[in-house]
Design an enzyme around this catalytic site. Sequence first.
Site, short mmCIF file in Angstrom:
data_model
loop_
_atom_site.label_atom_id
_atom_site.label_comp_id
_atom_site.label_asym_id
_atom_site.label_seq_id
_atom_site.Cartn_x
_atom_site.Cartn_y
_atom_site.Cartn_z
N HIS A 78 0.81 -1.22 0.00
CA HIS A 78 0.00 0.00 0.00
C HIS A 78 0.84 1.28 0.00
O HIS A 78 0.42 2.30 -0.52
CB HIS A 78 -0.99 0.01 1.17
CG HIS A 78 -0.39 0.38 2.49
ND1 HIS A 78 0.36 -0.51 3.24
CD2 HIS A 78 -0.41 1.53 3.17
CE1 HIS A 78 0.75 0.10 4.34
NE2 HIS A 78 0.30 1.34 4.32
N ASP A 79 2.02 1.24 0.56
CA ASP A 79 2.89 2.43 0.64
C ASP A 79 4.07 2.38 -0.33
O ASP A 79 5.04 3.11 -0.15
CB ASP A 79 3.42 2.60 2.07
CG ASP A 79 2.57 3.53 2.92
OD1 ASP A 79 1.73 4.25 2.37
OD2 ASP A 79 2.76 3.53 4.15
N LYS A 82 6.09 5.39 -1.71
CA LYS A 82 7.09 6.13 -0.93
C LYS A 82 8.50 5.99 -1.50
O LYS A 82 9.37 6.78 -1.16
CB LYS A 82 7.04 5.71 0.54
CG LYS A 82 5.81 6.25 1.24
CD LYS A 82 5.84 5.96 2.73
CE LYS A 82 4.64 6.60 3.41
NZ LYS A 82 4.64 6.31 4.85
N HIS A 131 -5.55 6.95 2.34
CA HIS A 131 -5.58 8.14 3.19
C HIS A 131 -6.84 8.99 2.98
O HIS A 131 -6.94 10.07 3.55
CB HIS A 131 -4.33 9.00 2.96
CG HIS A 131 -3.10 8.43 3.58
ND1 HIS A 131 -2.89 8.38 4.93
CD2 HIS A 131 -2.01 7.86 3.01
CE1 HIS A 131 -1.72 7.81 5.18
NE2 HIS A 131 -1.17 7.49 4.03
N ASP A 158 -3.85 1.03 8.87
CA ASP A 158 -2.76 1.94 8.53
C ASP A 158 -2.58 3.00 9.62
O ASP A 158 -1.46 3.28 10.05
CB ASP A 158 -3.06 2.60 7.17
CG ASP A 158 -1.93 3.49 6.70
OD1 ASP A 158 -0.78 3.01 6.63
OD2 ASP A 158 -2.20 4.66 6.39
#
Length: 174
Positions: A78-79, A82, A131, A158
Amino acid sequence: IEIRYGQLLKEESNIDYLQKILEAILSNPAYSNCLFQLKKWDYHSYLHSIDVFIIGTLFARHLKIEHIEKPALGYLLHDIGKIEIPQQILQKPGRLTTKEFDLMKKHTLYGEAILKQIGLSDLSYLAKSHHERRNGEGYPESIQIVSKGELELLQIIDVYSAITMKRPYRDAMR
């Protein structure tokens, strides 16, 4: 571990279950490459992703979400966006400036693009929307999302993971 995971990792069957799913994910070179790029780029983001994978996968199992391997993969990656954010922003010990935070918010869009690039278009919404909030105060689009299932679980876990893990800019909340 008990402080954060409670009884989740007390049962060997849960650990075996997670291991089986993780081994299947890592057997795909594109997925393992993404994960190891994240680990190399920002270790805190990598640990957070593993944490979200563990908690999210076990909760999804508890909720009897079907075809759990797919959301588990989405939780793990999911990240991934980054890896496109400068390390000095990811590892900044203090509060981000408005400009830095605006750049940080783009990790969701970068993650969506990366997941699509590696053939995970059906999971890219997890990277993009994790988010977003029901009241429209999230990002990247600040839209109201009334989600159910995998995305809603990811949004909750999260946040839990983020506040209960030590981060470069603050200690873990207990």
